[in-house]
Design an enzyme around this catalytic site. Sequence first.
Site, mmCIF file in Angstrom:
data_model
loop_
_atom_site.group_PDB
_atom_site.id
_atom_site.type_symbol
_atom_site.label_atom_id
_atom_site.label_comp_id
_atom_site.label_asym_id
_atom_site.label_seq_id
_atom_site.Cartn_x
_atom_site.Cartn_y
_atom_site.Cartn_z
ATOM 1 N N ASP A 230 0.827 -1.214 0.000
ATOM 2 C CA ASP A 230 0.000 0.000 0.000
ATOM 3 C C ASP A 230 0.858 1.260 0.000
ATOM 4 O OD1 ASP A 230 -2.357 1.483 0.033
ATOM 5 O OD2 ASP A 230 -2.445 1.558 2.219
ATOM 6 N N SER A 251 -6.692 5.422 0.350
ATOM 7 C CA SER A 251 -7.074 4.205 -0.369
ATOM 8 C C SER A 251 -8.466 3.772 0.083
ATOM 9 C CB SER A 251 -6.038 3.094 -0.149
ATOM 10 O OG SER A 251 -5.309 3.286 1.031
ATOM 11 N N GLN A 301 -5.919 -1.418 -6.438
ATOM 12 C CA GLN A 301 -6.470 -0.528 -5.420
ATOM 13 C C GLN A 301 -7.218 0.615 -6.091
ATOM 14 O OE1 GLN A 301 -4.082 2.703 -2.949
ATOM 15 N NE2 GLN A 301 -4.132 0.788 -1.800
#
Length: 316
Positions: A230, A251, A301
């Site tokens: 991430d 996110s 994502q």
Amino acid sequence: MAERDAGESDHTTASPQNDLRSVLVTSVLNLEELDVDLYRGTHHWVPRSQRLFGGQIVGQALVAAAKSVGDNLFAHSLHCYFVRAGDPKVPVLYQVERTRDGRSFAVRSVKAVQHGQPILTCQASFHMQQPSPLQHQFTMPQVPQPEDLLTVEELIHLYLSKPDLAEKSKQGLNKLLANEVPIEIKPVNPPHSFTRAASEPRKLFWVRARGHIGEGNMKLHCCVAAYVSDFALLGTALLPYPNHRAHFSASLDHAMWFHSTFRADEWMLYECESPWAGGSRALIQGRLWRRDGVLAASCSQEGVLRVKEVTESSKL
Ligand SMILES: CC(C)(COP(=O)(O)OP(=O)(O)OC[C@H]1O[C@@H](n2cnc3c(N)ncnc32)[C@H](O)[C@@H]1OP(=O)(O)O)[C@@H](O)C(=O)NCCC(=O)NCCSC(=O)CCCCC(=O)O
């Protein structure tokens, strides 16, 4: 967690003799067991936004899920929604639901909770090793080796040494240096200065967890990779827009697939690209490559990116 060979060793990896154990495995991903299928996780690095780092929550959720599956099962995918901002002032509770145990697959549902409310929902699926003649992958992009590239910290020192650097830029760079991110990064195409030009929404960098994790324990390496995956991913979508700055970015969801064994404390190439942005959101896809060219993991994502235009003098 189960022991399984995590791929061949790379000689740049720190050994336990000359480096510390990774803080990711000793602290961040070392959850406290409170009850059956109930865990508590604490924080290490918190981004400037002062909301919990999404990778930390995903990594911890996967640790919690993995504790309830047998030693013969390995994470092959996870699907998460970040439904509320994580509060760095309190720990996170992870509640695991054993959704299904089959002959080859097991599915777990994890809810990350703070202040009595979910901040993340995660479905993780585990699979036993099953050989198959069906086997293909893309080819890893050709890039310089990590030994021939500078770390982010070395690059920042280089930019700081430039005599004409604006005071505001200096402050920004020093803030970045003070970050205690438990990940090491070597960008493949670092910008020549801190002021950036527009580029395609694609970036490549070598990445590994700081410190030693060691061979074996593939479940743990997957949890570390989930943490790592991430980091800096969403920023890929901003690369074509150097005249815009995100005043709100987060996110929204994160999905990940694990393909082969790997070591998260060895250099892996992270290939990130954003095929689409619009409506204050962007889609980003990532591929984590082992340095021997094996595709270790893929992720996807979507993030929210609310931007505003910045003038030349306000750029950092
Ligand atoms: C905020 C999420 C995504 C849901 O949004 P929303 O439904 O809009 O929530 P609100 O609480 O109503 O608003 C939040 C915030 O946004 C402002 N807002 C809302 N709508 C608009 C709009 N149409 N235009 C402008 N502004 C709007 C609203 O006013 C609030 O502002 P504030 O009052 O100033 O707070 C929610 O689902 C959420 O937060 N989810 C969690 C997301 C998350 O935490 N993800 C993980 C962390 S992000 C991350 O780790 C990325 C990596 C960082 C590290 C790195 O790479 O460097």
